[in-house]
Design a protein around this motif. Sequence first.
Motif, PDB file in Angstrom:
ATOM      1  N   CYS A  71      -9.481  17.301  -8.493  1.00 42.64           N
ATOM      2  CA  CYS A  71      -9.503  16.680  -7.425  1.00 42.64           C
ATOM      3  C   CYS A  71      -8.128  16.730  -6.702  1.00 42.64           C
ATOM      4  O   CYS A  71      -8.276  16.446  -5.518  1.00 42.64           O
ATOM      5  CB  CYS A  71     -10.071  15.231  -7.727  1.00 42.64           C
ATOM      6  SG  CYS A  71      -8.553  14.155  -8.116  1.00 42.64           S
ATOM      7  N   CYS A  88      -7.976  15.029 -12.675  1.00 41.96           N
ATOM      8  CA  CYS A  88      -7.146  14.728 -11.883  1.00 41.96           C
ATOM      9  C   CYS A  88      -6.562  16.073 -11.042  1.00 41.96           C
ATOM     10  O   CYS A  88      -6.610  16.268  -9.612  1.00 41.96           O
ATOM     11  CB  CYS A  88      -5.718  14.098 -12.316  1.00 41.96           C
ATOM     12  SG  CYS A  88      -6.160  12.341 -13.078  1.00 41.96           S
ATOM     13  N   ASN A 106      -0.168   6.319 -11.626  1.00 43.65           N
ATOM     14  CA  ASN A 106      -0.180   5.316 -10.681  1.00 43.65           C
ATOM     15  C   ASN A 106       1.147   5.359  -9.788  1.00 43.65           C
ATOM     16  O   ASN A 106       2.024   5.842 -10.309  1.00 43.65           O
ATOM     17  CB  ASN A 106       0.042   4.253 -11.408  1.00 43.65           C
ATOM     18  CG  ASN A 106      -1.379   3.485 -11.879  1.00 43.65           C
ATOM     19  OD1 ASN A 106      -2.237   3.070 -11.324  1.00 43.65           O
ATOM     20  ND2 ASN A 106      -1.256   3.387 -13.337  1.00 43.65           N
ATOM     21  N   ARG A 123       2.887   4.310  -1.510  1.00 44.72           N
ATOM     22  CA  ARG A 123       2.808   5.125  -2.398  1.00 44.72           C
ATOM     23  C   ARG A 123       4.072   5.847  -2.650  1.00 44.72           C
ATOM     24  O   ARG A 123       4.607   6.584  -1.942  1.00 44.72           O
ATOM     25  CB  ARG A 123       1.748   6.057  -2.400  1.00 44.72           C
ATOM     26  CG  ARG A 123       0.120   5.565  -2.526  1.00 44.72           C
ATOM     27  CD  ARG A 123      -0.951   6.735  -2.490  1.00 44.72           C
ATOM     28  NE  ARG A 123      -2.090   6.174  -2.511  1.00 44.72           N
ATOM     29  CZ  ARG A 123      -2.893   6.360  -1.423  1.00 44.72           C
ATOM     30  NH1 ARG A 123      -2.458   7.257  -0.393  1.00 44.72           N
ATOM     31  NH2 ARG A 123      -4.348   5.696  -1.354  1.00 44.72           N
ATOM     32  N   ASP A 161      -9.576   4.910 -13.130  1.00 41.07           N
ATOM     33  CA  ASP A 161      -8.741   3.814 -12.720  1.00 41.07           C
ATOM     34  C   ASP A 161      -7.259   3.893 -12.945  1.00 41.07           C
ATOM     35  O   ASP A 161      -6.819   2.976 -13.422  1.00 41.07           O
ATOM     36  CB  ASP A 161      -9.383   2.505 -13.469  1.00 41.07           C
ATOM     37  CG  ASP A 161     -10.676   2.207 -13.060  1.00 41.07           C
ATOM     38  OD1 ASP A 161     -11.082   2.273 -12.087  1.00 41.07           O
ATOM     39  OD2 ASP A 161     -11.477   1.841 -13.794  1.00 41.07           O
ATOM     40  N   GLY A 162      -6.684   5.152 -12.583  1.00 45.30           N
ATOM     41  CA  GLY A 162      -5.517   5.446 -12.760  1.00 45.30           C
ATOM     42  C   GLY A 162      -4.980   5.585 -14.121  1.00 45.30           C
ATOM     43  O   GLY A 162      -3.856   5.311 -14.291  1.00 45.30           O
ATOM     44  N   GLY A 219      -3.290  10.040  -3.163  1.00 45.69           N
ATOM     45  CA  GLY A 219      -3.654   9.049  -4.119  1.00 45.69           C
ATOM     46  C   GLY A 219      -5.034   9.376  -4.571  1.00 45.69           C
ATOM     47  O   GLY A 219      -5.509   8.557  -5.264  1.00 45.69           O
ATOM     48  N   GLN A 220      -5.545  10.479  -4.732  1.00 47.99           N
ATOM     49  CA  GLN A 220      -6.766  10.844  -5.105  1.00 47.99           C
ATOM     50  C   GLN A 220      -6.800  10.959  -6.801  1.00 47.99           C
ATOM     51  O   GLN A 220      -7.666  10.191  -7.348  1.00 47.99           O
ATOM     52  CB  GLN A 220      -7.334  12.373  -4.721  1.00 47.99           C
ATOM     53  CG  GLN A 220      -7.794  12.293  -3.440  1.00 47.99           C
ATOM     54  CD  GLN A 220      -9.097  11.909  -3.108  1.00 47.99           C
ATOM     55  OE1 GLN A 220      -9.335  10.888  -2.918  1.00 47.99           O
ATOM     56  NE2 GLN A 220     -10.346  12.881  -3.564  1.00 47.99           N
ATOM     57  N   CYS A 221      -5.523  11.392  -7.332  1.00 44.72           N
ATOM     58  CA  CYS A 221      -5.611  11.378  -8.777  1.00 44.72           C
ATOM     59  C   CYS A 221      -5.439   9.863  -9.319  1.00 44.72           C
ATOM     60  O   CYS A 221      -5.955   9.562 -10.359  1.00 44.72           O
ATOM     61  CB  CYS A 221      -4.078  12.030  -9.070  1.00 44.72           C
ATOM     62  SG  CYS A 221      -2.844  11.432  -8.500  1.00 44.72           S
ATOM     63  N   GLU A 222      -5.084   8.898  -8.430  1.00 46.19           N
ATOM     64  CA  GLU A 222      -4.948   7.414  -8.854  1.00 46.19           C
ATOM     65  C   GLU A 222      -6.274   6.886  -8.968  1.00 46.19           C
ATOM     66  O   GLU A 222      -6.354   5.795  -9.585  1.00 46.19           O
ATOM     67  CB  GLU A 222      -4.172   6.675  -7.849  1.00 46.19           C
ATOM     68  CG  GLU A 222      -3.412   5.352  -8.492  1.00 46.19           C
ATOM     69  CD  GLU A 222      -2.559   4.568  -7.438  1.00 46.19           C
ATOM     70  OE1 GLU A 222      -1.670   3.861  -8.073  1.00 46.19           O
ATOM     71  OE2 GLU A 222      -2.695   4.972  -6.336  1.00 46.19           O
ATOM     72  N   THR A 223      -7.272   7.474  -8.356  1.00 48.24           N
ATOM     73  CA  THR A 223      -8.757   6.868  -8.618  1.00 48.24           C
ATOM     74  C   THR A 223      -9.296   7.318  -9.639  1.00 48.24           C
ATOM     75  O   THR A 223     -10.471   6.824 -10.227  1.00 48.24           O
ATOM     76  CB  THR A 223      -9.619   7.379  -7.108  1.00 48.24           C
ATOM     77  OG1 THR A 223      -9.459   8.873  -7.280  1.00 48.24           O
ATOM     78  CG2 THR A 223      -8.663   6.849  -5.919  1.00 48.24           C
ATOM     79  N   ARG A 239       0.708  -1.000   0.121  1.00 48.32           N
ATOM     80  CA  ARG A 239      -0.130  -0.071   0.021  1.00 48.32           C
ATOM     81  C   ARG A 239       0.707   1.186   0.019  1.00 48.32           C
ATOM     82  O   ARG A 239       0.183   2.519  -0.220  1.00 48.32           O
ATOM     83  CB  ARG A 239      -0.849  -0.081   1.292  1.00 48.32           C
ATOM     84  CG  ARG A 239      -1.952  -1.133   1.033  1.00 48.32           C
ATOM     85  CD  ARG A 239      -3.074  -0.873   2.309  1.00 48.32           C
ATOM     86  NE  ARG A 239      -3.659   0.279   2.528  1.00 48.32           N
ATOM     87  CZ  ARG A 239      -4.608   0.513   3.601  1.00 48.32           C
ATOM     88  NH1 ARG A 239      -4.822  -0.409   4.494  1.00 48.32           N
ATOM     89  NH2 ARG A 239      -5.228   1.614   3.461  1.00 48.32           N
TER      90      ARG A 239
END
Length: 247
Positions: free
Chosen positions: A50, A47, A84, A30, A79-80, A72-76, A28
């Motif tokens: 957010c 991205c 990533n 990052r 779906d990345g 990690g907001q941008c990774e959501t 987990r």
Amino acid sequence: MWKVIKNRIEQGCKTSKYPRVPINLYHRYRGRPVVNEDCPMAVVEACAACCPQEAIRAGERCIDLGRCTFCGQCETVADGAFVNFSQDFDMGAVSREDLITDGNLPDLAGHAKTHFKKLFGRSLQLRQVSAGGCNACEADTNVLNTPFFDLSRFGIDFVASPRHADGIHVTGPITKNMRAALLATYEAVPSPKVVIASGACSISGGPFWGSPEIVGDLNSIIPVDLYIPGCPPHPLTTLSALLAFFK
């Protein structure tokens, strides 16, 4: 005494073999972001919208690691499709501009100031300065003194007095109340000296970015030699940056 020797034999050596042996972090974690340069601009702008730190700018396929808190907001988003986060903890940089990146960073060892070894030999003494931070960066820096990392085996130590230091390791957004103390500490370090900005707060202000109560950019008041991004930087991020730059 015999109990101590017995425990030592039973437990063995707890110190990590890094950097001679690669180390794997928890899944987990990052680390350094990997940016998809072919991502549609609409996703990039989503991205950017957010990102709480404005580390992603609309219309630009890059991330400012000096502002990024690795939330990690941008990774959501999608779906990345744009970003990533890898498990690469090696993120030190010698210039602020290098931290605005698509995931690639210049080789830190190649950019290190070669005269550092001549000046400081095989020993580096640093004075930690907490300039108004939340204590997360300080806590993860203190971890380096535990048996697992054993920072001293590399000849690097944190000292109590700036008079005994080769440089300062600064964390926190540099509040107005800490500005004078920071400058006094910097002046107390004998020349030649080095300055390390550790964590998003000292680099850009971090979560406090934009507040009138902070300086938020260490380089604006004293010259920075090494940047270590993160919120907070993982102990291995700090260790790898110190070893690559000074050793």
